[in-house]
Design a protein around this motif. Structure first.
Motif, PDB file in Angstrom:
ATOM      1  N   GLY A  90     -12.912   7.409  -4.444  1.00  0.00           N
ATOM      2  CA  GLY A  90     -12.001   6.355  -4.025  1.00  0.00           C
ATOM      3  C   GLY A  90     -11.696   6.434  -2.537  1.00  0.00           C
ATOM      4  O   GLY A  90     -11.774   5.431  -1.812  1.00  0.00           O
ATOM      5  N   PHE A  94      -8.244   1.852  -6.520  1.00  0.00           N
ATOM      6  CA  PHE A  94      -7.763   0.481  -6.422  1.00  0.00           C
ATOM      7  C   PHE A  94      -7.160   0.217  -5.046  1.00  0.00           C
ATOM      8  O   PHE A  94      -7.458  -0.797  -4.398  1.00  0.00           O
ATOM      9  CB  PHE A  94      -6.736   0.245  -7.522  1.00  0.00           C
ATOM     10  N   VAL A  95      -6.329   1.141  -4.566  1.00  0.00           N
ATOM     11  CA  VAL A  95      -5.693   0.955  -3.261  1.00  0.00           C
ATOM     12  C   VAL A  95      -6.731   1.081  -2.147  1.00  0.00           C
ATOM     13  O   VAL A  95      -6.673   0.356  -1.145  1.00  0.00           O
ATOM     14  CB  VAL A  95      -4.556   1.978  -3.071  1.00  0.00           C
ATOM     15  N   PRO A 133     -13.842  -2.462  -6.308  1.00  0.00           N
ATOM     16  CA  PRO A 133     -12.963  -1.420  -6.835  1.00  0.00           C
ATOM     17  C   PRO A 133     -12.499  -1.713  -8.247  1.00  0.00           C
ATOM     18  O   PRO A 133     -12.314  -0.792  -9.047  1.00  0.00           O
ATOM     19  CB  PRO A 133     -11.793  -1.376  -5.852  1.00  0.00           C
ATOM     20  N   GLN A 134     -12.337  -3.015  -8.568  1.00  0.00           N
ATOM     21  CA  GLN A 134     -11.932  -3.348  -9.938  1.00  0.00           C
ATOM     22  C   GLN A 134     -13.002  -2.926 -10.928  1.00  0.00           C
ATOM     23  O   GLN A 134     -12.705  -2.362 -11.991  1.00  0.00           O
ATOM     24  CB  GLN A 134     -11.669  -4.842 -10.056  1.00  0.00           C
ATOM     25  N   GLY A 186      -9.599   0.052  -2.104  1.00  0.00           N
ATOM     26  CA  GLY A 186     -10.348  -1.197  -1.965  1.00  0.00           C
ATOM     27  C   GLY A 186      -9.555  -2.276  -1.263  1.00  0.00           C
ATOM     28  O   GLY A 186      -9.995  -3.416  -1.238  1.00  0.00           O
ATOM     29  N   ASN A 228      -7.487   6.542 -10.559  1.00  0.00           N
ATOM     30  CA  ASN A 228      -7.858   5.137 -10.666  1.00  0.00           C
ATOM     31  C   ASN A 228      -7.073   4.277  -9.679  1.00  0.00           C
ATOM     32  O   ASN A 228      -7.631   3.390  -9.032  1.00  0.00           O
ATOM     33  CB  ASN A 228      -7.605   4.635 -12.090  1.00  0.00           C
ATOM     34  N   LEU A 229      -5.786   4.574  -9.556  1.00  0.00           N
ATOM     35  CA  LEU A 229      -4.968   3.829  -8.596  1.00  0.00           C
ATOM     36  C   LEU A 229      -5.469   4.053  -7.171  1.00  0.00           C
ATOM     37  O   LEU A 229      -5.467   3.141  -6.346  1.00  0.00           O
ATOM     38  CB  LEU A 229      -3.513   4.271  -8.703  1.00  0.00           C
ATOM     39  N   ASN A 283      -5.059   8.555 -14.106  1.00  0.00           N
ATOM     40  CA  ASN A 283      -4.493   7.271 -13.700  1.00  0.00           C
ATOM     41  C   ASN A 283      -4.239   7.241 -12.200  1.00  0.00           C
ATOM     42  O   ASN A 283      -4.459   6.216 -11.544  1.00  0.00           O
ATOM     43  CB  ASN A 283      -3.188   7.003 -14.452  1.00  0.00           C
ATOM     44  N   VAL A 334     -12.882   0.872 -11.160  1.00  0.00           N
ATOM     45  CA  VAL A 334     -11.740   1.342 -11.942  1.00  0.00           C
ATOM     46  C   VAL A 334     -11.965   1.071 -13.423  1.00  0.00           C
ATOM     47  O   VAL A 334     -11.697   1.926 -14.266  1.00  0.00           O
ATOM     48  CB  VAL A 334     -10.441   0.675 -11.445  1.00  0.00           C
ATOM     49  N   GLU A 351       0.831  -1.210   0.000  1.00  0.00           N
ATOM     50  CA  GLU A 351       0.000   0.000   0.000  1.00  0.00           C
ATOM     51  C   GLU A 351       0.866   1.261   0.000  1.00  0.00           C
ATOM     52  O   GLU A 351       0.588   2.203  -0.736  1.00  0.00           O
ATOM     53  CB  GLU A 351      -0.922   0.031   1.224  1.00  0.00           C
ATOM     54  N   LEU A 386      -5.634  -4.091  -0.840  1.00  0.00           N
ATOM     55  CA  LEU A 386      -4.961  -5.049  -1.717  1.00  0.00           C
ATOM     56  C   LEU A 386      -4.939  -6.407  -1.032  1.00  0.00           C
ATOM     57  O   LEU A 386      -4.414  -6.543   0.068  1.00  0.00           O
ATOM     58  CB  LEU A 386      -3.538  -4.577  -1.997  1.00  0.00           C
TER      59      LEU A 386
END
Lengths: 118, 139, 497
Positions: C177, A44-45, A73-74, A47, A40-41, A37, A77, A2, A49
């Motif tokens: 997010g 992703f984080v 999250p996938q 959610g 989006n990351l 981007n 994204v 993370e 890992l």
């Protein structure tokens, strides 16, 4: 992991801000792409890992057997990437048309729709 | 571009990509795949063809205007969602039809989800192609 | 029941697809009008159901909340959907006389219906990520409309509009997010319950500020409004009318939704910032308008100044202030869209929107002059028009909690608004045309299509003004729902919560 990804997000944002401060419209667009981007990351984080299998339920059972990755999250994204793809394709065409009709990509010189300076 | 090898190869490749895109479309829902990725692969096929033979030939091969394909796809996807009204369910509820289902086999499952995926396939194919063709022709 | 919620979305989508496939024939424009008309009926039906039920929630695809996509209509959503449909119908008719055949061939009607679908979806959704998706639908349609068949000016304005809106979009996404990381949900109702359990409330405030900036760009508040006056005076008049009426209001709606339901944990911090933002927005907007001489640019800056009043209502967070914000929102959409439509007719009659280059409209087209006076006076807050009641409620709300200075600013901005409206009136309507032209309404092509929506919207302004009681009562019910979202939460998540 993370921490590493968070650092990467930070680097991406820094680079994108640097690019977006440029007067050139194309550089600004590249900055925007980097920034999206980074966003989006972030999702992703956020959610969490998990080192798990893809979240697909095998045939014949009702729930995944092992630990699987967080699918939400996938999905978010993926949606965001698709939408971002559409927006940037449009923005690129717009920049191209702007260059064709205004003859410049320098945002300081884009003043056609502004009032004339006295 | 005027290269005999590329043109000959592109024709073969475009066909393979289109077949592969149909495979990806149909295996979706229960396995990785689906309308979006299928549409992208199909679009790649036409883009390869357009690079080799020019956009005019590619448009001719496509037969329909890419914008209209995207519009029709959106309509099909929307129809898949509206279909649920005939069963009294909420908007976008999946409807399933199991042909030849027995005790231990589901038979051939057909669903409104597949119709939605076909719509998405067409939307992606049309949208990507109209963007690339217009950029290709403008530059 | 959930079909009441989905129909206002499905209809514009079907209209968009049909209009797109028919874009090369003249049928497209009728598809657009019929679609808008059906959409209006659907939103009326939704409104009547919501008036009875209070809150209506539907789970799309039968996936239960908070896992699936929920469409929710409380009173605020329902009234926004209704007002969107009314404005959309009016502009669809106006487009008959304003949109060129070339723009139709490029898909104007399809984009217009997509825009309506996006705006309606943003008002109806009960899920934060879904809100993002509807924002994008709206954004892409608005990009297309802005530069449709555009010359240099449109592209120049479009670049600024696109650039700033894309940044706001990405900020919104980042906020989503982070909020998901903290709470594990994105459903409004679920969020309202879960934000209290977040350990680090300070971090929540940081995310709240991210949303404030993201929606602030959309709503064009100070200091994030620069894209609006750079772009809104460039597209065709029908397009700028629908933009002026609806787009910024989606941002205001999102702010109201998030900052009454989710981010009410640190009101003294977040809403104080909103209060300052509101005051600056009102003042800067009206000062900017005073410096302009283009019909549409004056109106564009007035959008910003009026947004300030709505944010002020949200910032005060008292029941009366929220009543004012809701009332203002409804009144403003009708009035502002109407003024842009009138600017279009004035342009067609005199050939320019620069107020110093036109004139004589009062003498040659007195009917248009009266139609202009109604929304203009309403905007400035003259009794007994709708704007008077909107401003009255907001100012009374500030006086009730002894914010004399804020009340003073609100009143002063109202006075300055009169100045700008007088400028348009004097230069465009009263003084003779500098070139001696005396254009008459009779010479106008398609004048029924152009004047009918203007007259209709003006009549609505007068009705709200003369008979404000039911509208205020409705706004009171809406404000009560906003301050106590328990009915909303129960409708979405069921009694189990």
């Amino acid at each position: 992991m993370e921490q590493l990804l968070s650092l990467l997000i930070g680097v991406l944002v820094a680079a994108s801000v640097y690019l977006m401060l440029a007067r050139n419209l194309l550089r600004f667009l590249f900055g925007l792409i980097l920034l999206s981007n980074a966003a989006n990351l972030t999702i992703f984080v956020a959610g969490r890992l998990t080192p798990g299998a893809p979240s697909i339920v095998p045939d014949g059972v009702d729930a995944p057997i092992d630990v699987v990755a967080n699918a939400l999250p996938q999905a978010l994204v993926l949606t965001a990437i698709v939408i971002g793809f559409g927006l940037f394709a449009f923005a690129l065409i717009l920049a191209f048309r702007a260059y064709q009709s205004l003859g410049t990509l320098n945002t300081d010189e884009m003043r056609v729709a502004e009032p004339k300076e006295q | 571009m005027n290269s005999v090898i590329l043109i000959a190869g592109a024709r073969l490749q475009a066909v393979l990509l289109l077949v592969f895109s149909a495979y990806m479309l149909l295996r979706g829902h229960n396995a990785p795949g689906g309308g979006f990725i299928g549409g992208l692969i199909a679009a790649t096929g036409f883009v390869v063809y357009a690079i080799a033979c020019g956009t005019q030939d590619a448009r001719k091969a496509l037969r329909f205007d890419p914008g209209s394909i995207a519009g029709a796809g959106l309509g099909i996807a929307l129809f898949a969602g509206v279909m649920a009204v005939f069963w009294g369910d909420a908007f976008f509820t999946g409807q399933w039809l199991f042909i030849g289902a027995t005790e231990d086999s589901k038979g051939l499952p057909l669903s409104s989800v597949l119709i939605f995926d076909i719509g998405v396939y067409l939307v992606v194919l049309g949208a990507v192609l109209s963007i690339t063709f217009s950029l290709e022709e403008a530059v | 029941m959930s079909w009441y919620l989905s129909l206002p979305l499905i209809i514009p989508f079907i209209a968009a697809i049909t209009a797109f496939l028919l874009r090369h024939s003249a049928l497209g424009r009728w598809v657009s009008i019929i679609g808008s008309g059906l959409g209006l009926l659907a939103s009326l039906a939704l409104m009547s159901v919501v008036l009875d039920a209070g809150v209506l929630a539907g789970q799309m695809g039968n996936w239960p909340a908070p896992f699936g996509i929920t469409l929710v209509a409380d009173l605020l959503s329902a009234v926004m959907v209704l007002i969107t449909a009314i404005t959309g119908f009016a502009v669809a008719i106006y487009a008959l006389g304003d949109i060129t055949e070339r723009q139709e061939k490029l898909g104007y009607h399809a984009l217009f219906q997509m825009l309506l679908a996006g705006v309606t979806g943003a008002f109806l959704t009960g899920d934060l990520f879904n809100l993002y998706v509807w924002f994008e639908v709206m954004l892409i349609a608005s990009f297309g409309l802005l530069i449709l068949n555009g010359g240099k000016e449109q592209i120049d304005g479009g670049v600024k509009y696109v650039a700033l809106n894309l940044i706001s979009t990405i900020l919104f996404l980042t906020g989503i997010g982070l909020l998901y990381g903290m709470t594990g949900t994105l459903n409004f109702a679920d969020l309202a319950l879960k934000v209290e359990d977040v350990e680090n409330q300070g971090l929540l405030t940081v995310v709240a500020m991210m949303f404030m900036v993201a929606f602030g760009v959309k709503a064009a508040v100070f200091p994030l409004f620069f894209w609006l006056p750079a772009a809104y005076h460039t597209p065709s008049f029908a397009v700028s009318a629908i933009f002026a009426g609806l787009l910024t209001k989606v941002g205001v709606y999102a702010l109201i939704r998030m900052f009454t339901m989710v981010f009410d944990h640190d009101v003294s911090f977040t809403h104080t910032i909103l209060l300052w933002v509101a005051c600056f927005t009102m003042v800067i907007g009206v000062l900017g308008a005073a410096a302009q001489s283009d019909f549409r640019k004056i109106l564009s800056f007035h959008i910003i100044s009026q947004i300030g009043y709505m944010i002020l209502g949200l910032a005060l967070m008292t029941p009366l202030a929220l009543v004012g914000a809701v009332f203002y929102l409804v009144h403003h959409i009708i009035v502002k869209a109407n003024l842009f439509l009138i600017a279009g007719v004035a342009h067609k009659l005199t050939g320019s929107t620069e107020v110093y280059k036109i004139g004589g409209l009062y003498k040659s087209a007195p009917f248009l002059a009266i139609l202009f006076l109604i929304p203009a006076f309403s905007l400035a807050g003259f009794p007994p028009l709708s704007g008077f009641w909107a401003k009255y409620i907001i100012v009374k709300a500030t006086l009730d909690i002894q914010m004399w200075f804020v009340a003073f600013i609100a009143l002063a901005v109202g006075l300055m608004t009169i100045y700008s409206m007088t400028k348009i009136w004097a230069e465009a309507f009263w003084k003779p045309h500098p070139d001696g032209i005396e254009p008459e309404l009779k010479t106008l092509q398609n004048k029924t299509a152009l004047l009918l929506p203007i007259a209709g919207l003006a009549i609505m302004t007068v009705i709200i003004g003369l008979n404000p009681e039911p509208f205020v009562q409705f706004a009171e019910r809406t404000a009560a729902q906003l301050l106590d979202p328990s009915a909303y939460i129960t409708a979405v998540l069921g009694d189990a919560s």
